[in-house]
Design an enzyme around this catalytic site. Sequence first.
Site, PDB file in Angstrom:
ATOM      1  N   SER A  18       0.838  -1.194   0.000  1.00 24.92           N
ATOM      2  CA  SER A  18       0.000   0.000   0.000  1.00 24.92           C
ATOM      3  C   SER A  18       0.879   1.253   0.000  1.00 24.92           C
ATOM      4  CB  SER A  18      -0.950  -0.033   1.196  1.00 24.92           C
ATOM      5  OG  SER A  18      -1.955   0.951   1.076  1.00 24.92           O
ATOM      6  N   ASP A  64      -7.590  -4.680  -7.221  1.00 17.46           N
ATOM      7  CA  ASP A  64      -7.078  -3.801  -6.167  1.00 17.46           C
ATOM      8  C   ASP A  64      -7.220  -2.334  -6.590  1.00 17.46           C
ATOM      9  OD1 ASP A  64      -5.688  -2.454  -4.215  1.00 17.46           O
ATOM     10  OD2 ASP A  64      -3.935  -3.770  -4.261  1.00 17.46           O
ATOM     11  N   HIS A 116      -7.072  -5.521  -1.835  1.00 18.85           N
ATOM     12  CA  HIS A 116      -5.934  -4.746  -1.355  1.00 18.85           C
ATOM     13  C   HIS A 116      -5.479  -5.230   0.014  1.00 18.85           C
ATOM     14  CE1 HIS A 116      -3.167  -1.433  -1.125  1.00 18.85           C
ATOM     15  NE2 HIS A 116      -3.653  -1.076   0.052  1.00 18.85           N
TER      16      HIS A 116
END
Length: 627
Positions: free
Chosen positions: A127, A191, A328
């Site tokens: 991330s 994602d 994600h």
Amino acid sequence: MAAAVGITEFIGAEMIEKAISLAWKAHKTPEKPFILEKNRKGDPQQVFISFPASGSAKDWYSQKPFGEVPIDLDLFPSLKSIGYNDAAKVNEAFQGRFQAILSKPLLETEVKDAMDKKRQIVFTGHSSGSPMAILATLWTLEKYPSTKSNGSVPPICVTFGSPLIGNHIFSHATRRENWSNFFMHFVMRYDIVPRILLSPLSSFDQRFEAVSQFFNPNHKLKSFMSESVGRSSHTTDFFSVVMSNAAKVTSHAVSKLIGTTDSTLETIANFVPLSPYRPFGTYIFCTGNGKHVVIRNPDAVLQILFFSAQLSTEAEVAQVGNRSLQEHRTKLQLNFGKENFVFLEQDQLEKVPLTDDGSKDDISMAFNDLGLSPRARLCLRAAAGLEKQRLKNEERMKEKIDSDEFEEKMKELEKYKKVMELKNICYYDAFKKQESSEDFQANVKRLQLAMLWDEIMEKLRSYELPDEFEGRAEWVEHAKRFRRLVEPLDVANYYRHLRQIEAGTYMRKGRPMRYKFTQRWLEHAEGCKFEEEYSESCFWAEVEDLSHITNNATSIVNASFDKDVLDRTQQRVARLVARIDVWIDNKVLDKDVLLEGSTLMNWWNSLPSQYRNGSSIKSLVKCKETR
């Protein structure tokens, strides 16, 4: 297929699994700038450095609309367009976080220790931890350039669900420096995070702050979905907004790929800001069924980011909206078997099947697994076609510059220079006077040679040459030879026609891109900062300018010019003489500039004593006499 296997051979399946584990482990200690683990079993030994993510909106967008700023060139001097000297744009919030990490000595100490011990550093993150890993890798590549002689091992960056971080110059520069292969970005098909920065912050209203909490893997999924009745709709709306903006960006990009301009798209681009962020490095798209699609072409990656998350029906929006966040948060599970990696290199992209023909080969199945429509496949072909055309353009330029015709013109100018020296006249002065047919013919050759280099400059301006072009040693050498031989003639022509009177000095107003750009190529290749004032090929412009300033030395001394002007002029004179001395010693400037009666010597001999204080051209004349 062999190239695809090379991904795991290059960094190793064990290394990737370790990177995945540490990327998630870093989330458990967000208060630490990074976590570090060492693996002394490998050869070379490895050091893993992993950065935690942040769910705070301020750590994603620093300002509206997209939060991009010029990259810090003190930290990343190579991340620029060499010719135009334009710095890459990077996300300000990400850069600020990295600068804060680097402001404390811990990271720099650990990196230095690993590089000194010839260990391989693997930077990783998940991330918004990924941009920290990316910038740390680039900073290390800048600070510790790897060469065969020093035996150092370049760092590697492995990211998972990384947002985009920089603009097209960022991508261009990493390819030019041959750094792209050091970056591996793993992305789950749906994602949302790798697509987020294709949207301006203003398009989210308050939704970004709410949804961004979900980026933190420690946040509880069930509580997130049950906090309010409308929470699920937040994710659906969020997904729709991101993909809507991604559609604008990719549509505008593909219109440039295929060389057409859609008036509607251009109108939108003029009134609606489009995201500057673009992919770079190697992307590995994970389809969700154990297949991994590997691709390096950044234009193709941008198209896949959009088209692989397209939906078949509106009914899928809510389901995929939630899935885009769930993926994600899902810890990546990779299948490292050879059959599970499909590598889409240039040749494969050029031959992308436009429809699903029922083939069961790896490439056809990969496109089906990513859900790529016929339009998506056409866009991928366009991306491959542009790269192919860039390579063809370079080859065509190379054929011209390697041609007998081009070489003959260069040799004729070199002969002209030698003939003038035998006549005891510097070829700069001979060309400036234009008193013989030899001078006229030299001018014809100058113009003919300039035409080719102007064509190269125009293709660079429009990004019609490969990203690696300006960094190729052969082009740096071709350009150096051309610039040193031909630019003095351009300077002479400029001052012969007295263009400085109306237009200003050559260096400020008259110097063509073909010399500015190629000087910067050489300075970049040699690790120098851009001088910008003048170089060995255009020092005559500085001589002409100083000659104009000092031609009435008496009035200068008698207060027509103040002391500051006099001091600055004296400094310029001293600097010029020192540079000429170095250039002659290094044999990048020929001794004909010191011939009696040359513009340089006439100027120097006319200078009053106060301009010669601290400078001496006698050593230069002596140098000429002993060679």
